[in-house]
Design a protein around this motif. Sequence first.
Motif, short mmCIF file in Angstrom:
data_model
loop_
_atom_site.label_atom_id
_atom_site.label_comp_id
_atom_site.label_asym_id
_atom_site.label_seq_id
_atom_site.Cartn_x
_atom_site.Cartn_y
_atom_site.Cartn_z
N TYR A 190 19.67 72.79 4.37
CA TYR A 190 20.62 72.82 3.27
C TYR A 190 19.89 72.80 1.94
O TYR A 190 18.76 72.33 1.85
N ASN A 191 20.57 73.27 0.89
CA ASN A 191 19.95 73.20 -0.43
C ASN A 191 20.11 71.77 -0.94
O ASN A 191 20.90 70.98 -0.43
N GLU A 216 23.59 70.19 -1.77
CA GLU A 216 24.39 69.93 -0.57
C GLU A 216 23.93 68.65 0.12
O GLU A 216 24.75 67.87 0.60
N ARG A 237 10.53 68.67 3.60
CA ARG A 237 10.39 69.43 2.35
C ARG A 237 10.01 68.56 1.14
O ARG A 237 9.54 69.07 0.15
N ARG A 293 11.67 67.12 -1.32
CA ARG A 293 12.25 67.54 -2.60
C ARG A 293 12.56 66.32 -3.47
O ARG A 293 13.29 65.43 -3.05
#
Length: 131
Positions: free
Chosen positions: A91-92, A95, A119, A121
Amino acid sequence: MKRCNESFTIWRDGAPVAFTAGQLVDDKHPILKTHKHLFGELEASSGHAQPSTLRPVEQATADPGQPRSLTPPASTGGEDKAPADYDPGEYNAPEVVEYLKTATEEERDRVLAAEAAGRKRKSILGDTKES
């Protein structure tokens, strides 16, 4: 306009989104980016409205003009199970942040650990550590 060839349901932001066979969607509808193979062109035939007069299928609502809130089906066993299949890497970032807002503390910790191992992030790990 595109016509849905077969009924299907996808999960988006933790809620099911259903498309029914024959349902019309606009050419710019986001579902066409991922499920275009399930939609076809409109065919003009005698006795049917021309594409310019067709309208998309109306979505069911709670009250006229109000969006319906859907509830996923109740679990049939082992209550309080976390949806361990939620992978934040699929998912981004916005989200994932939205998902974490409604997740249980255990699920939140699991998803954050998966993000930290994957990831990494900052928009997810940084935003969630502040609250």
